[in-house]
Write a protein that holds these residues in place. Sequence first.
Motif, PDB file in Angstrom:
ATOM      1  N   ALA A  84       0.851  -1.186   0.000  1.00  0.00           N
ATOM      2  CA  ALA A  84       0.000   0.000   0.000  1.00  0.00           C
ATOM      3  C   ALA A  84       0.890   1.240   0.000  1.00  0.00           C
ATOM      4  O   ALA A  84       1.975   1.231   0.570  1.00  0.00           O
ATOM      5  N   GLY A  85       0.420   2.277  -0.672  1.00  0.00           N
ATOM      6  CA  GLY A  85       1.195   3.522  -0.711  1.00  0.00           C
ATOM      7  C   GLY A  85       0.831   4.356  -1.920  1.00  0.00           C
ATOM      8  O   GLY A  85      -0.132   4.077  -2.622  1.00  0.00           O
ATOM      9  N   THR A  86       1.611   5.375  -2.146  1.00  0.00           N
ATOM     10  CA  THR A  86       1.414   6.268  -3.282  1.00  0.00           C
ATOM     11  C   THR A  86       2.427   5.914  -4.357  1.00  0.00           C
ATOM     12  O   THR A  86       3.615   5.731  -4.065  1.00  0.00           O
ATOM     13  N   TYR A  87       1.957   5.829  -5.596  1.00  0.00           N
ATOM     14  CA  TYR A  87       2.803   5.431  -6.717  1.00  0.00           C
ATOM     15  C   TYR A  87       2.554   6.312  -7.932  1.00  0.00           C
ATOM     16  O   TYR A  87       1.461   6.847  -8.109  1.00  0.00           O
ATOM     17  N   ASP A  88       3.580   6.411  -8.769  1.00  0.00           N
ATOM     18  CA  ASP A  88       3.384   6.896 -10.128  1.00  0.00           C
ATOM     19  C   ASP A  88       3.026   5.658 -10.942  1.00  0.00           C
ATOM     20  O   ASP A  88       3.613   4.586 -10.737  1.00  0.00           O
ATOM     21  N   VAL A  89       2.059   5.791 -11.831  1.00  0.00           N
ATOM     22  CA  VAL A  89       1.621   4.671 -12.659  1.00  0.00           C
ATOM     23  C   VAL A  89       1.926   5.005 -14.113  1.00  0.00           C
ATOM     24  O   VAL A  89       1.546   6.055 -14.606  1.00  0.00           O
ATOM     25  N   ARG A  90       2.643   4.104 -14.765  1.00  0.00           N
ATOM     26  CA  ARG A  90       2.951   4.268 -16.183  1.00  0.00           C
ATOM     27  C   ARG A  90       2.264   3.134 -16.941  1.00  0.00           C
ATOM     28  O   ARG A  90       2.332   1.973 -16.535  1.00  0.00           O
ATOM     29  N   PHE A  91       1.611   3.518 -18.038  1.00  0.00           N
ATOM     30  CA  PHE A  91       0.998   2.480 -18.858  1.00  0.00           C
ATOM     31  C   PHE A  91       1.171   2.783 -20.329  1.00  0.00           C
ATOM     32  O   PHE A  91       1.389   3.922 -20.734  1.00  0.00           O
ATOM     33  N   VAL A  92       1.076   1.725 -21.124  1.00  0.00           N
ATOM     34  CA  VAL A  92       1.062   1.821 -22.579  1.00  0.00           C
ATOM     35  C   VAL A  92      -0.239   1.192 -23.015  1.00  0.00           C
ATOM     36  O   VAL A  92      -0.637   0.139 -22.503  1.00  0.00           O
ATOM     37  N   ASP A  93      -0.938   1.849 -23.960  1.00  0.00           N
ATOM     38  CA  ASP A  93      -2.194   1.271 -24.431  1.00  0.00           C
ATOM     39  C   ASP A  93      -2.069   0.838 -25.890  1.00  0.00           C
ATOM     40  O   ASP A  93      -1.050   1.068 -26.535  1.00  0.00           O
ATOM     41  N   LYS A  94      -3.115   0.199 -26.388  1.00  0.00           N
ATOM     42  CA  LYS A  94      -3.080  -0.363 -27.744  1.00  0.00           C
ATOM     43  C   LYS A  94      -2.949   0.694 -28.828  1.00  0.00           C
ATOM     44  O   LYS A  94      -2.522   0.390 -29.936  1.00  0.00           O
ATOM     45  N   SER A  95      -3.277   1.938 -28.511  1.00  0.00           N
ATOM     46  CA  SER A  95      -3.121   3.001 -29.510  1.00  0.00           C
ATOM     47  C   SER A  95      -1.667   3.444 -29.632  1.00  0.00           C
ATOM     48  O   SER A  95      -1.333   4.247 -30.490  1.00  0.00           O
ATOM     49  N   GLY A  96      -0.798   2.925 -28.736  1.00  0.00           N
ATOM     50  CA  GLY A  96       0.610   3.303 -28.757  1.00  0.00           C
ATOM     51  C   GLY A  96       0.942   4.436 -27.816  1.00  0.00           C
ATOM     52  O   GLY A  96       2.089   4.877 -27.738  1.00  0.00           O
ATOM     53  N   ARG A  97      -0.029   4.907 -27.102  1.00  0.00           N
ATOM     54  CA  ARG A  97       0.147   6.028 -26.175  1.00  0.00           C
ATOM     55  C   ARG A  97       0.819   5.536 -24.886  1.00  0.00           C
ATOM     56  O   ARG A  97       0.444   4.496 -24.342  1.00  0.00           O
ATOM     57  N   THR A  98       1.799   6.278 -24.399  1.00  0.00           N
ATOM     58  CA  THR A  98       2.435   6.017 -23.108  1.00  0.00           C
ATOM     59  C   THR A  98       2.069   7.160 -22.173  1.00  0.00           C
ATOM     60  O   THR A  98       2.276   8.328 -22.518  1.00  0.00           O
ATOM     61  N   ASN A 103       1.310  10.100  -8.419  1.00  0.00           N
ATOM     62  CA  ASN A 103       0.685  10.132  -7.089  1.00  0.00           C
ATOM     63  C   ASN A 103      -0.679   9.446  -7.013  1.00  0.00           C
ATOM     64  O   ASN A 103      -1.652  10.026  -6.552  1.00  0.00           O
ATOM     65  N   VAL A 104      -0.707   8.193  -7.430  1.00  0.00           N
ATOM     66  CA  VAL A 104      -1.932   7.387  -7.345  1.00  0.00           C
ATOM     67  C   VAL A 104      -1.889   6.611  -6.037  1.00  0.00           C
ATOM     68  O   VAL A 104      -0.906   5.933  -5.737  1.00  0.00           O
ATOM     69  N   GLU A 105      -2.942   6.729  -5.253  1.00  0.00           N
ATOM     70  CA  GLU A 105      -3.024   6.044  -3.961  1.00  0.00           C
ATOM     71  C   GLU A 105      -3.462   4.595  -4.167  1.00  0.00           C
ATOM     72  O   GLU A 105      -4.504   4.339  -4.756  1.00  0.00           O
ATOM     73  N   VAL A 106      -2.642   3.662  -3.683  1.00  0.00           N
ATOM     74  CA  VAL A 106      -2.939   2.239  -3.774  1.00  0.00           C
ATOM     75  C   VAL A 106      -3.134   1.726  -2.357  1.00  0.00           C
ATOM     76  O   VAL A 106      -2.234   1.842  -1.514  1.00  0.00           O
ATOM     77  N   LYS A 107      -4.319   1.171  -2.097  1.00  0.00           N
ATOM     78  CA  LYS A 107      -4.637   0.638  -0.771  1.00  0.00           C
ATOM     79  C   LYS A 107      -4.830  -0.870  -0.885  1.00  0.00           C
ATOM     80  O   LYS A 107      -5.476  -1.351  -1.816  1.00  0.00           O
ATOM     81  N   THR A 108      -4.283  -1.588   0.070  1.00  0.00           N
ATOM     82  CA  THR A 108      -4.397  -3.040   0.079  1.00  0.00           C
ATOM     83  C   THR A 108      -5.870  -3.451   0.111  1.00  0.00           C
ATOM     84  O   THR A 108      -6.645  -2.957   0.922  1.00  0.00           O
ATOM     85  N   GLY A 109      -6.241  -4.346  -0.801  1.00  0.00           N
ATOM     86  CA  GLY A 109      -7.601  -4.862  -0.838  1.00  0.00           C
ATOM     87  C   GLY A 109      -8.617  -3.921  -1.456  1.00  0.00           C
ATOM     88  O   GLY A 109      -9.812  -4.198  -1.452  1.00  0.00           O
ATOM     89  N   ALA A 110      -8.158  -2.813  -2.015  1.00  0.00           N
ATOM     90  CA  ALA A 110      -9.072  -1.829  -2.604  1.00  0.00           C
ATOM     91  C   ALA A 110      -8.829  -1.733  -4.115  1.00  0.00           C
ATOM     92  O   ALA A 110      -7.881  -2.298  -4.651  1.00  0.00           O
ATOM     93  N   ILE A 111      -9.705  -1.001  -4.760  1.00  0.00           N
ATOM     94  CA  ILE A 111      -9.594  -0.772  -6.200  1.00  0.00           C
ATOM     95  C   ILE A 111      -9.132   0.664  -6.418  1.00  0.00           C
ATOM     96  O   ILE A 111      -9.677   1.587  -5.820  1.00  0.00           O
ATOM     97  N   PHE A 112      -8.123   0.837  -7.265  1.00  0.00           N
ATOM     98  CA  PHE A 112      -7.752   2.182  -7.706  1.00  0.00           C
ATOM     99  C   PHE A 112      -7.979   2.237  -9.211  1.00  0.00           C
ATOM    100  O   PHE A 112      -7.912   1.222  -9.897  1.00  0.00           O
TER     101      PHE A 112
END
Length: 124
Positions: A84-98, A103-112
Amino acid sequence: MFWEQRNMNKNTTKVVILVAFILAFIPASAWAKDTRFWNLTANTITSLQLSPPGKNEWGRNQADNDRDHTVDHDERLKITDTEAGTYDVRFVDKSGRTCVVPNVEVKTGAIFSIEEKDLKGCAK
């Protein structure tokens, strides 16, 4: 009647004790809900990684947790090996966008989730 009721109470007590005994040996992790990511972006995500904020130390591709290794729009993905904690989230999607969402909050057992409106400065 009193005797029957007394015997029934003894049996009920035995069942409750037996169930409590069995439950005591089930690990707490079995009761815990999974931490999950909910893709509310417009596209299917092919790679999703987390890093401590501002560190650019990207973890493994969490999309590998999915059967087809992608996260469709409105799909939820189990997140593993992440405290659990605060994270930067990086993703790549099918359109090629990165994209990097800080600062995304991630909590154990929860949905972000990440929504399209959260995205700024994505690169192709």
